[in-house]
Write a protein that holds these residues in place. Structure first.
Motif, PDB file in Angstrom:
ATOM      1  N   LYS A  49       0.750  -1.354   0.055  1.00 38.41           N
ATOM      2  CA  LYS A  49       0.373  -0.085  -0.452  1.00 38.41           C
ATOM      3  C   LYS A  49       0.403   1.111   0.726  1.00 38.41           C
ATOM      4  O   LYS A  49       2.097   1.228   0.730  1.00 38.41           O
ATOM      5  N   LYS A 143      -1.714  -1.418  -4.240  1.00 36.53           N
ATOM      6  CA  LYS A 143      -3.049  -0.434  -3.650  1.00 36.53           C
ATOM      7  C   LYS A 143      -3.111   0.974  -2.950  1.00 36.53           C
ATOM      8  O   LYS A 143      -1.560   1.245  -2.376  1.00 36.53           O
ATOM      9  N   ASP A 145      -2.695   3.742  -0.147  1.00 42.10           N
ATOM     10  CA  ASP A 145      -3.091   3.571   1.527  1.00 42.10           C
ATOM     11  C   ASP A 145      -4.028   4.532   1.836  1.00 42.10           C
ATOM     12  O   ASP A 145      -3.527   5.696   2.472  1.00 42.10           O
TER      13      ASP A 145
END
Length: 166
Positions: A49, A143, A145
């Protein structure tokens, strides 16, 4: 001849090949079994993340209880290897732009590895459109955060790096 063990689809085809050989020798069985078992030890990609500020990036490798970790941060790349549970994980990424590896820090915590990566001096005031140089890899490996995310025009202060201290 029966399969050596129950296995995934990927290795089932190899077992079928051995089963269909009319005169499979024991050494061939051992070679195929070794190949199948080595496939079981393939490293998994660790979940990443990320969030950013104008001067830095905050990366989280979300693996609990990491052991035997190796982290190599360079000006263009990050390489990580480690084990969590009984599985081996790795990360091999190339950043969108250069980072300052010397001024960056990381800490292995019980639930994750937290990294505060400084952007290179040339890019300190610029928000990156993505973390990785390769757009295709970004979709599968990284991804956002959302807990640390801020819009570029709403940035007031840097990241809370208290978890990385002491």
């Amino acid at each position: 001849f029966r399969p050596l063990h129950t296995c995934s689809r990927r290795t089932q085809s190899r077992s079928l090949l051995v089963r269909n050989l009319p005169t499979a020798t024991s050494s061939l069985r051992v070679d195929v079994y070794t190949t199948i078992m080595s496939d079981a030890n393939i490293n998994n990609t660790a979940p990443i993340k990320w969030a950013q500020r104008s001067d830095s990036l905050y990366l989280t490798i979300a693996l609990p209880d990491v052991k035997d970790e190796t982290i190599n941060l360079e000006d263009q790349t990050l390489k990580f290897k480690g084990t969590s549970g009984d599985k081996s994980y790795e990360v091999n990424i190339e950043f969108f732009k250069k980072v300052d590896a010397k001024d960056s820090t990381y800490k292995v915590l019980p639930r994750s590895i937290q990294m505060h990566v400084m952007k290179h001096e040339e890019d300190r005031e610029e928000f990156w459109p993505r973390l990785l140089k390769d757009k295709a890899l970004e979709k599968n490996q990284v991804k956002i955060d959302w807990d640390r995310y801020v819009d570029e025009d709403e940035e007031d202060e840097g990241f809370d790096t208290s978890a990385l201290e002491g």
